[in-house]
Design a protein around this motif. Structure first.
Motif, PDB file in Angstrom:
ATOM      1  N   ASN A 108     -22.888  14.739  -2.714  1.00  0.00           N
ATOM      2  CA  ASN A 108     -23.634  15.971  -3.006  1.00  0.00           C
ATOM      3  C   ASN A 108     -22.819  17.153  -2.487  1.00  0.00           C
ATOM      4  O   ASN A 108     -22.017  17.031  -1.564  1.00  0.00           O
ATOM      5  CB  ASN A 108     -25.004  15.967  -2.323  1.00  0.00           C
ATOM      6  N   GLY A 109     -23.074  18.309  -3.069  1.00  0.00           N
ATOM      7  CA  GLY A 109     -22.399  19.515  -2.620  1.00  0.00           C
ATOM      8  C   GLY A 109     -21.075  19.739  -3.333  1.00  0.00           C
ATOM      9  O   GLY A 109     -20.696  18.997  -4.251  1.00  0.00           O
ATOM     10  N   ARG A 110     -20.367  20.811  -2.895  1.00  0.00           N
ATOM     11  CA  ARG A 110     -19.114  21.197  -3.548  1.00  0.00           C
ATOM     12  C   ARG A 110     -18.028  21.436  -2.503  1.00  0.00           C
ATOM     13  O   ARG A 110     -18.290  21.989  -1.441  1.00  0.00           O
ATOM     14  CB  ARG A 110     -19.304  22.509  -4.338  1.00  0.00           C
ATOM     15  N   VAL A 111     -16.829  21.000  -2.855  1.00  0.00           N
ATOM     16  CA  VAL A 111     -15.634  21.330  -2.071  1.00  0.00           C
ATOM     17  C   VAL A 111     -14.769  22.214  -2.958  1.00  0.00           C
ATOM     18  O   VAL A 111     -14.423  21.818  -4.076  1.00  0.00           O
ATOM     19  CB  VAL A 111     -14.848  20.072  -1.651  1.00  0.00           C
ATOM     20  N   GLU A 112     -14.448  23.413  -2.471  1.00  0.00           N
ATOM     21  CA  GLU A 112     -13.678  24.360  -3.271  1.00  0.00           C
ATOM     22  C   GLU A 112     -12.368  24.706  -2.573  1.00  0.00           C
ATOM     23  O   GLU A 112     -12.317  24.851  -1.352  1.00  0.00           O
ATOM     24  CB  GLU A 112     -14.474  25.644  -3.506  1.00  0.00           C
ATOM     25  N   VAL A 113     -11.319  24.822  -3.384  1.00  0.00           N
ATOM     26  CA  VAL A 113     -10.021  25.302  -2.901  1.00  0.00           C
ATOM     27  C   VAL A 113      -9.654  26.513  -3.746  1.00  0.00           C
ATOM     28  O   VAL A 113      -9.638  26.428  -4.984  1.00  0.00           O
ATOM     29  CB  VAL A 113      -8.935  24.212  -3.006  1.00  0.00           C
ATOM     30  N   ASN A 114      -9.423  27.618  -3.092  1.00  0.00           N
ATOM     31  CA  ASN A 114      -9.144  28.887  -3.779  1.00  0.00           C
ATOM     32  C   ASN A 114     -10.234  29.239  -4.791  1.00  0.00           C
ATOM     33  O   ASN A 114      -9.974  29.719  -5.897  1.00  0.00           O
ATOM     34  CB  ASN A 114      -7.777  28.858  -4.470  1.00  0.00           C
ATOM     35  N   GLY A 115     -11.475  28.955  -4.412  1.00  0.00           N
ATOM     36  CA  GLY A 115     -12.620  29.351  -5.216  1.00  0.00           C
ATOM     37  C   GLY A 115     -12.970  28.441  -6.362  1.00  0.00           C
ATOM     38  O   GLY A 115     -13.905  28.724  -7.124  1.00  0.00           O
TER      39      GLY A 115
END
Length: 577
Positions: free
Chosen positions: A389-396
């Motif tokens: 669950n959820g989000r992992v973001e790199v540079n948006g």
């Protein structure tokens, strides 16, 4: 094996030519006994020497042509089978490279090695055997029977009795031996597993005086596979004496009844000699055919093991292209948004509802006890695993929407266990950036506090690193691994407990240099030592996968009990440092 046969398509013409040459070779071999029969019945009986010379020269010529055809056919078959094996190994390796850590755990590293080497070699050998025998065996058998009938139909009744007996006997032996082929491949996996553990863990084994224990463990596995191999060979070795018995009895019968027919004038001596050779060709062709069909089930076991790996679909799906990928060029750091992750088969999550942002120009440190989930955070950023669950973001951009190649190009990673490769020091540092110049390599080494000890090595940056980095210390390994990450000029740097083998002074100098280099990059450090995270812009305290504190050192000393306990447990060390 049928599926893997698709890898033979690029070698279709060499395969066809190989089969054609085997066909012509078989015709030549079938013609030779007839020529010999003519020499005996016409040349020798009538004393016609010119005829003997003429037919003898023809026999030599046919033999020479058959020999050339055999050499060319074997060369083409080897080329096809070797090319097939190479292509399957390349495909297998490329597919394995797409696996997430879950798939590696599912199959096992040792089993993957066995399947990529031994199993594919088994299939390769069978395809070579098929190319050589699938034409020769039936042609020699059918052609031999036809030629034998043409010499004497009544004498061929001996073959009617002996051939079925020969086939049934070998098939019974094959049925008993085939179940062992699958067993031996699994035992080969076990042997490779033990060998790999012993070679990679040799220092631990010796330090605990467990050499004799490991020798015993390897010996047991080795004996196990040896006993299975012996059992297979015992069964298969029975085939040759049995075949020779049936063949020799058949020859005795042919000579006996052939002699009677010669005495009665129904058959000539040359025809009997040719008949004997045709009978031998028929029996050997049956032997070749049976051996081929014995090898095919063994290769089928190996093919199933190879296909099993090729059929595994990685959990991590690579986005080959994405309209959002171009947005990732703007440096925005790393963001975790309510991320939860659970390892396959685990009862409790490794990370629970974790949220934080690591901005460019800042140092974000993650600290916590063993098993708190620190390394898991970095694995999520690298997308070795995907969030439940959820989000992992790199540079948006969500990492799931980024091509893996682009995502990992933006990251400089230093693993918890520093891994070096065989080659020079420069080669190991340049591994992080193939285009790096010598100046960039030296600068990265200087920042990583590695330049001094590299220059003291016999050949400096050209010094050779032994397999697994056995000729450098743990601290030197870590510094080389850090230099390898720095030469990448990444947007995000991930350092997984990469200071553990460094003394406090080197640790401090390295962190001071990193703060200058990473002014425009997000730096995430996983550490056990408080001194390493003390001056970080943000410290995240993890406990059982949950964030129990977030802030600077001073803030956490006031608000986070877990952090206070960690600091208290290391206080004396820090004061002494």
């Amino acid at each position: 094996m049928v599926r893997l046969a698709n890898y033979m398509k690029p070698y279709l013409w060499p395969a066809i030519l190989s089969v054609l040459f085997v066909f012509l070779q078989s015709l030549a071999n079938l013609y030779l006994p007839t020529l010999m029969s003519d020499i005996v019945d016409t040349g020798i009986v009538k004393g016609d020497m010119p005829y003997i010379y003429k037919m003898g020269f023809l026999m030599l010529l046919v033999t020479l042509v058959a020999g050339i055809l055999t050499v060319v056919a074997n060369y083409l078959a080897s080329k096809v089978a070797s090319g097939f094996g190479r292509d399957v190994r390349n495909t297998m390796f490329a597919h394995i490279e797409t696996f997430s850590l879950k798939e590696f755990d599912q199959v096992g590293t040792s089993s993957l090695i066995t399947r990529t080497t031994n199993d594919i070699a088994q299939i390769e050998q069978v395809y070579m055997m098929i190319l050589k025998m699938m034409t020769m065996a039936p042609l020699m058998c059918v052609g031999g029977i036809i030629m034998a009938l043409s010499k004497d139909a009544k004498l061929s009744l001996v073959l009617v009795v002996s051939l079925p007996l020969l086939i049934v006997s070998i098939l019974i032996l094959a049925k008993k031996g085939l179940p062992f082929f699958k067993v031996i491949q699994k035992k080969m996996d076990r042997l490779n597993l033990i060998l790999r553990e012993e070679l990679t863990g040799i220092r631990v084994i010796r330090s605990f005086n467990r050499t004799n224990h490991e020798l015993k463990r390897f010996d047991e596995a080795n004996k196990d596979i040896t006993q299975t191999s012996i059992r297979i060979n015992q069964i298969m070795s029975t085939a040759m004496p049995l075949m020779m018995l049936i063949m020799n009895l058949s020859m005795v019968a042919i000579v006996w009844f052939g002699g009677l027919r010669i005495n009665s004038g129904a058959m000539q001596v040359g025809d009997l000699m040719a008949f004997i050779q045709y009978a031998m060709q028929i029996m050997f062709s049956i032997l070749m055919g049976v051996m081929m069909f014995i090898m095919i089930p063994r290769a089928q076991v190996s093919a199933s093991r190879v296909n099993e790996v090729l059929d595994i679909q990685p959990d991590i799906k690579d986005m080959k292209s994405s309209s959002l990928a171009s947005n990732a060029n703007e440096k925005q750091g790393v963001t975790f948004n309510d991320v939860t992750f659970r390892y396959p088969g685990a009862e409790t999550p490794a990370l629970s509802h974790l949220s934080f942002t690591a901005r460019p120009g800042e140092t974000t440190a993650i600290i916590g006890g063993t098993g708190a989930g620190k390394s898991t955070v970095l694995n999520m950023i690298l997308r070795y695993f995907d969030a439940v669950n959820g989000r992992v973001e790199v540079n948006g951009v969500n990492v799931k929407q980024l091509p893996l190649n682009k995502l990992r190009q933006m990251i400089g990673y230093v693993p918890q266990k520093a891994v070096l490769f065989t080659g020079s020091v420069s080669d190991n540092i340049r591994y992080g950036n193939e285009q790096a110049t010598d100046e960039e390599i030296r600068e990265a080494a200087r920042i990583a506090q590695a330049d001094d000890f590299i220059r003291e090595m016999d050949e400096g940056y050209d010094s050779v690193i032994a397999q697994g980095g056995k000729n450098v210390s743990g601290g030197q390994k870590q510094r080389l691994a850090i230099a390898r990450a720095l030469v990448r000029h990444a947007d995000v740097y991930l350092l997984d407990d990469s200071f553990s083998a460094l003394d406090y002074q080197t640790d401090a100098r390295l962190r001071a240099e990193l703060s200058q280099v990473t002014k425009e990059a997000a730096l995430i450090i996983v550490a056990q030592r408080v001194s390493t995270v003390l001056h970080a812009d943000k410290i995240i305290v993890l406990d059982d996968g949950k964030s129990v504190g977030m802030g600077t050192h001073d803030q956490l000393m006031k608000s986070c009990a877990v952090y206070q306990e960690i600091v208290a447990s290391q206080l004396d060390k820090e004061e002494l440092a």
